[in-house]
Write a protein that holds these residues in place. Structure first.
Motif, mmCIF file in Angstrom:
data_model
loop_
_atom_site.group_PDB
_atom_site.id
_atom_site.type_symbol
_atom_site.label_atom_id
_atom_site.label_comp_id
_atom_site.label_asym_id
_atom_site.label_seq_id
_atom_site.Cartn_x
_atom_site.Cartn_y
_atom_site.Cartn_z
ATOM 1 N N VAL A 144 -15.413 5.409 13.706
ATOM 2 C CA VAL A 144 -14.067 4.586 13.366
ATOM 3 C C VAL A 144 -13.865 4.464 11.774
ATOM 4 N N VAL A 145 -15.050 4.254 11.275
ATOM 5 C CA VAL A 145 -14.861 3.983 9.727
ATOM 6 C C VAL A 145 -14.778 5.323 8.997
ATOM 7 N N GLY A 146 -15.245 6.376 9.676
ATOM 8 C CA GLY A 146 -14.792 7.978 9.051
ATOM 9 C C GLY A 146 -13.474 8.166 9.303
ATOM 10 N N THR A 147 -12.916 7.764 10.595
ATOM 11 C CA THR A 147 -11.266 7.970 10.541
ATOM 12 C C THR A 147 -10.684 7.379 9.716
ATOM 13 N N MET A 148 -11.033 6.079 8.979
ATOM 14 C CA MET A 148 -10.267 5.403 8.035
ATOM 15 C C MET A 148 -10.424 5.927 6.801
ATOM 16 N N ASP A 198 -5.067 6.879 0.002
ATOM 17 C CA ASP A 198 -4.438 6.028 -0.789
ATOM 18 C C ASP A 198 -4.580 4.407 -0.689
ATOM 19 N N ASP A 199 -5.292 4.059 0.289
ATOM 20 C CA ASP A 199 -5.634 2.667 0.532
ATOM 21 C C ASP A 199 -6.208 1.972 -0.463
ATOM 22 N N PRO A 200 -6.094 0.808 -1.059
ATOM 23 C CA PRO A 200 -6.603 0.092 -2.026
ATOM 24 C C PRO A 200 -8.326 -0.041 -1.839
ATOM 25 N N TRP A 201 -8.213 -0.246 -0.528
ATOM 26 C CA TRP A 201 -9.810 -0.643 -0.103
ATOM 27 C C TRP A 201 -10.498 0.654 0.257
ATOM 28 N N HIS A 202 -10.112 1.946 0.076
ATOM 29 C CA HIS A 202 -10.561 3.090 0.455
ATOM 30 C C HIS A 202 -12.214 3.229 0.049
ATOM 31 N N GLY A 203 -12.397 2.830 -1.039
ATOM 32 C CA GLY A 203 -13.677 2.983 -1.517
ATOM 33 C C GLY A 203 -14.653 2.156 -0.457
ATOM 34 N N TYR A 204 -14.427 1.281 0.283
ATOM 35 C CA TYR A 204 -15.141 0.598 1.170
ATOM 36 C C TYR A 204 -15.312 1.150 2.436
ATOM 37 N N TYR A 205 -14.622 2.185 2.843
ATOM 38 C CA TYR A 205 -14.455 3.050 4.118
ATOM 39 C C TYR A 205 -15.748 3.929 4.332
ATOM 40 N N ALA A 210 -2.472 -9.361 4.507
ATOM 41 C CA ALA A 210 -0.969 -9.578 3.964
ATOM 42 C C ALA A 210 -0.548 -8.319 3.354
ATOM 43 N N PHE A 211 -1.507 -7.619 2.605
ATOM 44 C CA PHE A 211 -1.163 -6.368 2.011
ATOM 45 C C PHE A 211 -0.852 -5.260 2.973
ATOM 46 N N GLN A 212 -1.369 -5.121 3.989
ATOM 47 C CA GLN A 212 -1.433 -4.117 5.147
ATOM 48 C C GLN A 212 -0.166 -4.462 6.248
ATOM 49 N N MET A 248 -12.182 -7.906 -3.358
ATOM 50 C CA MET A 248 -12.807 -6.340 -3.256
ATOM 51 C C MET A 248 -11.885 -5.297 -3.753
ATOM 52 N N THR A 249 -10.546 -5.605 -4.116
ATOM 53 C CA THR A 249 -9.691 -4.793 -4.672
ATOM 54 C C THR A 249 -8.818 -5.653 -5.623
#
Length: 793
Positions: free
Chosen positions: A250-254, A260-267, A358-360, A411-412
């Protein structure tokens, strides 16, 4: 809205989810065909093995073992013609786009034009899957994401494509809600949808801050479980239960779909997680993952050493004191101010989830309500993230998050949306919940199916439903009605803790029945789960210590009087049952005119666990039913019908579903079993009205009940001797069970003698009080109060 009729379901894929979805359809009396790949020899071997496996799982996917007979096994090689008989086809194979599209091409020619086709994907794009279907099928295709295990997890996410028929989706939502008992969130077609998107991010945030602050996995689980309104499995145990490979997928799917997700580096899966997966330590399904049980000891992976050590996570006293603060605003302020790493950890995980949601919000959900319900129903959170934020003071938390973003400790650095600071006090109001995508408050769904839910689950800040009109109340019971629904059907609700039955409840029930006979047409006993956990043991212990056994006998007599009043009331009484109905609660259920039961009703006469026997009429009711069965059987012998009832009482058996409650004799075949507990009161009121309108007359008190007598007692005693000599029961278990046998068999009378109902009640009561006077039974009661577990002394 049209009524969707689904006479047969097909499930494609006999893996863990597919087999359990099939099981739950079978629970709901919907015949289902379970498909999988053909095998050499027996082409249906894979599906057969899956169905056999359902009978061994705990918690049980099947409400009763015989429900498996409604699951037909099939394969894709020779059985695809059977799809033409199915009204709903649910694809539930592995999460690989190419495999799903290949299967769609294979099955599409066999699916009727009016059938619904749905994918149980947990995160793949529904619109992309739609591309693998013929044009004619696309308007009846959607995502239907069940959560594991499907019988017990309320959430189903429904995900339409751009071309899904809105009316079809409405019909499917109504069917899932009532027939399968599900709670529906309409999700947008974004990676991992709503619950997994937020839930997996929450797990990733926990992992990030665990490493940043150098906490142990067991320490984090101590912090992120019930203390903050999350399930006992907390975070890392939940990962083990889900499967570490599943979590990584599931993490890999994200990671792959949200560049372009601001939290992408944590996926990303942490190195230690990837290492466990590489070694095949996938969690519960491989007997070890982050946690590993060795004998009776639970060990946890220690990252510093790379080895396992005994799990002993503890919460620091100063942090525990903060978490016990009942004022959410003060609690969060104290977490922010504390320098303790555990407090800093908790503030950080809440802050980052609030920030993320809130962001998403506009991208992943129609409204904040959907996010909060998704996390409640899919992940077991007591409150959703927006509810938690709102309860803690919206603007104070928003400003704290903003400060942390600007300080570079979040985190971002993505800013909070402007709507967060528009002067609001939250996202949930009496007028609706905030939709970021439409910049408006959105009310609840107005689908007719939700009119059946008189007291639906609500989010914090939502308008309260009609609380009804109180007709009378005391310390234990409220008698009330809903004039807008039916003013002449009264509702009894217990007010005691866990709805335990003490003197105040008994007095209230008797008074409520008397008032109903005078002023109303019927009565319903209803309140939120549990239905009732039995007698108020604290009152019993207090009276025992004071030697007030005469008082206790009078209380038991009053209990019997209340049970008989329920059964012989001049107006019909309906028990609306959800959750535990144990001991005296079970006896009330047995004496009601009719029962409306949620599937997840756990009913039983459990008095043996505290060294007692049923004495609120439970033994009497079983004796009556045995006599009734015997009168219609060849030979007219009572004991064959007593035998199973005796075992049920002596072993303190509790049903694992309402369907099993019928099998055990606590309910009747004619009773109603509902899959959505939120519909209980609606149906119970309607049932009480229907019985009243049918010219109801209460049953007569029986004066000639044939009982098994001495021979029956002796036969039960022979069974007990064998169990005692085999070491299966203790000497005191023997004594208690013999008392139960005596009551069930009508006392020390001649075999096949005829006695009155009152005689059996008198026998019950005398045996009950005799046991109460003994030291060993008193020890059992105290132990149960102190530990919540039975004592086998």
């Amino acid at each position: 809205m049209s009524r969707l009729i689904i006479r047969k379901v097909a499930v494609l894929g006999a893996g863990v989810m597919g087999a359990q979805i099939a099981a739950h359809c079978a629970n709901a009396s919907v015949p289902v065909i379970l498909f999988d790949l053909p095998k050499e020899g027996d082409p249906n071997a894979i599906a057969k093995k899956a169905v056999d496996g359902l009978k061994k799982l705990d918690p049980a996917p099947l409400a009763t073992r015989d429900r498996a007979q409604f699951i037909e096994v099939a394969n894709y090689g020779s059985d695809l013609e059977k799809l033409r008989d199915c009204d709903l086809i649910i694809e539930a194979i592995a999460e690989k786009m190419e495999w799903k599209l290949d299967l769609y091409a294979k099955v599409a020619p066999f699916i009727r034009p009016d059938a619904i086709f749905a994918s149980n994907t947990s995160g793949l794009s529904i619109n992309a899957l739609d591309q693998g279907l013929p044009e004619a099928m696309r308007d009846r295709f959607c995502g239907i994401h069940f959560f594991n295990p499907p019988r017990y997890m309320a959430l189903v996410e429904l995900i339409p494509t751009a071309r899904t028929q809105p009316a079809m989706l409405d019909d499917l939502e109504a069917w899932l809600t009532t027939r399968l008992g599900k709670s529906i969130v309409r999700a947008k077609d974004t990676p991992n949808f709503v619950a997994n998107r937020v839930g997996v991010f929450s797990i990733l945030a926990v992992m990030h801050h665990t490493a940043r602050l150098g906490l142990g996995f067991d320490e984090v689980d101590a912090l992120t479980g019930p203390l903050i309104g999350r399930p006992r499995s907390a975070t890392y145990r939940t990962a083990d239960v889900v499967g570490l490979d599943t979590l990584a997928h599931v993490v890999g799917t994200m990671d792959a779909t949200l560049p372009d997700d601001p939290w992408h580096g944590y996926y990303k899966s942490p190195e230690w997680l990837a290492g466990l997966i590489a070694k095949g330590a996938l969690g519960q399904k491989t007997k070890g993952g982050i946690f590993r049980k060795e004998g009776k000891v639970i060990n946890v992976l220690d990252l510093a050493s790379g080895a396992y050590r005994p799990s002993a996570g503890e919460v620091a006293p100063e942090v525990l004191a903060i978490l016990k603060n009942r004022n959410p605003a003060e609690k969060f302020a104290q977490l922010r101010a504390s320098q303790h790493p555990q407090a800093q950890f908790l503030w950080a995980i809440f802050r980052d989830v609030f920030h993320y949601c809130a962001f998403q919000l506009g991208a992943i959900a129609d409204s904040a309500r959907d996010v909060d319900f998704a996390m409640r129903w899919g992940f077991g959170w007591q409150q959703g993230p927006f509810e938690t934020w709102q309860a803690a003071g919206w603007q104070a938390i928003a400003n704290a998050i903003k400060n942390d973003i600007e300080a570079g400790v979040a985190m971002t650095n993505a800013p909070l949306p402007a709507w967060v600071f528009d002067g609001r006090t939250g996202v949930h109001t009496p007028d609706g919940s905030w939709s970021a995508s439409d910049a408006t408050l959105k009310p609840r769904s107005t689908l007719p199916v939700y009119q059946r839910q008189l007291f639906p689950e609500r989010v914090l800040g939502e308008a309260a439903p009609d609380a009804g009109v109180t007709l009378w109340e005391n310390d234990g019971v409220r008698l009330w009605n809903l004039p807008a629904k039916d003013a002449r059907i009264g509702i009894i609700s217990f007010k005691s803790k866990m709805h335990a039955v003490g003197d105040e409840v008994l007095d209230g029930v008797l008074e409520a029945i008397a008032r109903a006979e005078r002023d109303l047409d019927g009565l319903v006993i209803w309140h939120e789960a549990p239905f009732a956990v039995g007698a108020n043991l604290a009152q019993v212990v207090e009276a025992c210590k004071a030697g007030q056994f005469d008082r206790l006998e009078k209380t038991v007599a009053k209990f019997q009087q209340a049970s008989m009043a329920l059964k012989h009331s001049a107006v019909p009484t309906v028990a609306a049952v959800q959750g535990m109905a144990l001991g005296g609660g079970c006896e009330f259920v047995m004496h009601a005119t009719h029962r409306v039961m949620a599937l997840e009703s756990y009913v039983g006469l459990v008095e043996a666990g505290v060294g007692l026997i049923p004495a609120g009429g439970g033994c009497k009711e079983f004796a009556l039913r045995a006599a009734g069965f015997a009168s219609r059987a060849a030979g007219g012998d009572v004991f064959p019908f007593i035998q199973n009832m005796f075992q049920t009482i002596a072993m303190a058996n509790v049903s694992k579903s309402a369907l099993q409650a019928v099998e055990l004799g606590f309910a009747k075949e004619s009773d109603d079993i509902l899959f959505n507990a939120n519909e209980l009161l609606h149906v119970a009121l309607a049932r009480a009205r229907a019985i009243a309108e049918s010219g109801y007359q209460p049953p007569l008190v029986q004066r000639a009940v044939q009982v098994a007598g001495r021979n029956g007692i002796a036969t039960c005693e022979m069974m007990l001797i064998n169990m005692k000599e085999g070491g299966f029961i203790s000497e005191w278990d023997y004594r208690v069970a013999r008392a139960a046998a005596t009551a069930l068999c009508g006392g020390e009378v001649e075999t096949n003698a005829k006695v009155s109902e009152q005689w059996i009640l008198d026998v019950e009561r005398a045996l009950f009080v005799d046991l109460l006077k003994t030291e060993k039974t008193q020890q059992r009661i105290v132990h149960m109060l102190e530990t919540g577990k039975p004592l086998r002394n």
